[in-house]
Design a protein around this motif. Structure first.
Motif, PDB file in Angstrom:
ATOM      1  N   TRP A 102      18.766 -42.411  29.467  1.00  0.00           N
ATOM      2  CA  TRP A 102      17.361 -42.032  29.616  1.00  0.00           C
ATOM      3  C   TRP A 102      16.694 -41.960  28.247  1.00  0.00           C
ATOM      4  N   MET A 103      15.461 -42.404  28.191  1.00  0.00           N
ATOM      5  CA  MET A 103      14.650 -42.361  26.972  1.00  0.00           C
ATOM      6  C   MET A 103      13.297 -41.746  27.303  1.00  0.00           C
ATOM      7  N   LEU A 104      12.624 -41.228  26.286  1.00  0.00           N
ATOM      8  CA  LEU A 104      11.271 -40.712  26.457  1.00  0.00           C
ATOM      9  C   LEU A 104      10.632 -40.515  25.097  1.00  0.00           C
ATOM     10  N   HIS A 105       9.349 -40.300  25.115  1.00  0.00           N
ATOM     11  CA  HIS A 105       8.592 -39.917  23.921  1.00  0.00           C
ATOM     12  C   HIS A 105       7.872 -38.612  24.240  1.00  0.00           C
ATOM     13  N   THR A 106       7.868 -37.689  23.297  1.00  0.00           N
ATOM     14  CA  THR A 106       7.121 -36.446  23.464  1.00  0.00           C
ATOM     15  C   THR A 106       6.750 -35.913  22.088  1.00  0.00           C
ATOM     16  N   ALA A 107       5.604 -35.279  22.027  1.00  0.00           N
ATOM     17  CA  ALA A 107       5.166 -34.648  20.783  1.00  0.00           C
ATOM     18  C   ALA A 107       5.299 -33.134  20.846  1.00  0.00           C
ATOM     19  N   ASP A 108       5.557 -32.588  22.036  1.00  0.00           N
ATOM     20  CA  ASP A 108       5.480 -31.137  22.146  1.00  0.00           C
ATOM     21  C   ASP A 108       6.477 -30.478  23.093  1.00  0.00           C
ATOM     22  N   ALA A 109       7.419 -31.204  23.635  1.00  0.00           N
ATOM     23  CA  ALA A 109       8.321 -30.591  24.614  1.00  0.00           C
ATOM     24  C   ALA A 109       9.793 -30.850  24.287  1.00  0.00           C
ATOM     25  N   HIS A 110      10.114 -30.880  23.004  1.00  0.00           N
ATOM     26  CA  HIS A 110      11.484 -31.169  22.590  1.00  0.00           C
ATOM     27  C   HIS A 110      12.487 -30.175  23.170  1.00  0.00           C
ATOM     28  N   GLY A 111      12.114 -28.917  23.218  1.00  0.00           N
ATOM     29  CA  GLY A 111      13.018 -27.903  23.750  1.00  0.00           C
ATOM     30  C   GLY A 111      13.344 -28.129  25.218  1.00  0.00           C
ATOM     31  N   LEU A 112      12.341 -28.468  26.007  1.00  0.00           N
ATOM     32  CA  LEU A 112      12.558 -28.756  27.421  1.00  0.00           C
ATOM     33  C   LEU A 112      13.564 -29.886  27.584  1.00  0.00           C
TER      34      LEU A 112
END
Length: 142
Positions: free
Chosen positions: A105-115
């Motif tokens: 699985w891959m994704l991009h996020t700027a604000d939910a690294h902890g989740l």
């Protein structure tokens, strides 16, 4: 109380578009037509709904070849439904309760690294390369 469902016919496209087009920092450049194309082409979608009313309050979309790779996109929970673990539930339902727990699985996020760290997502190693995309109407870097 909330329900999760991966039935694409249950997705309230108007509700999802209302959030993505105004609140989602990651994709406000999209047109409604582009969003509809993404929705139709999704490998899997998961919606979160208020149990009593059926109103959609969360969403997640995935792209995949169904064999080795999957990309998680457009995960959100409406502000009015936050604080009940729905973000975690959406990601868990998408990744672990469907046909893809074995996928990369891959994704991009700027604000939910902890989740996402709680689901095993981490900074990629030296083997991962990416060519960033450019939203329509913006010139790609030279």
């Amino acid at each position: 109380m909330y329900d999760l469902d991966d039935d694409p016919s249950r997705i309230d496209a108007d509700a999802v578009w209302a959030f993505l087009s105004t609140e989602a920092y990651w994709g406000r450049w999209r047109t409604r037509e582009q969003f509809e194309t993404q929705l139709r082409g999704a490998w899997r979608v998961v919606g979160a709904y208020e149990s009593a009313t059926g109103t959609q309050v969360g969403f997640a979309r995935a792209l995949s070849d169904g064999v080795g790779l999957a990309y998680l996109a457009d995960v959100f929970v409406l502000p009015s439904a936050r604080g009940h673990g729905l973000g975690k539930a959406l990601v868990h339902h998408m990744i672990d309760n469907g046909p893809g727990p074995h996928l990369r699985w891959m994704l991009h996020t700027a604000d939910a690294h902890g989740l996402y760290a709680g689901f095993g997502f981490a900074t990629p190693d030296q083997t991962y390369l990416e060519r960033p995309g450019t939203p329509p109407g913006i010139s790609p870097p030279a």
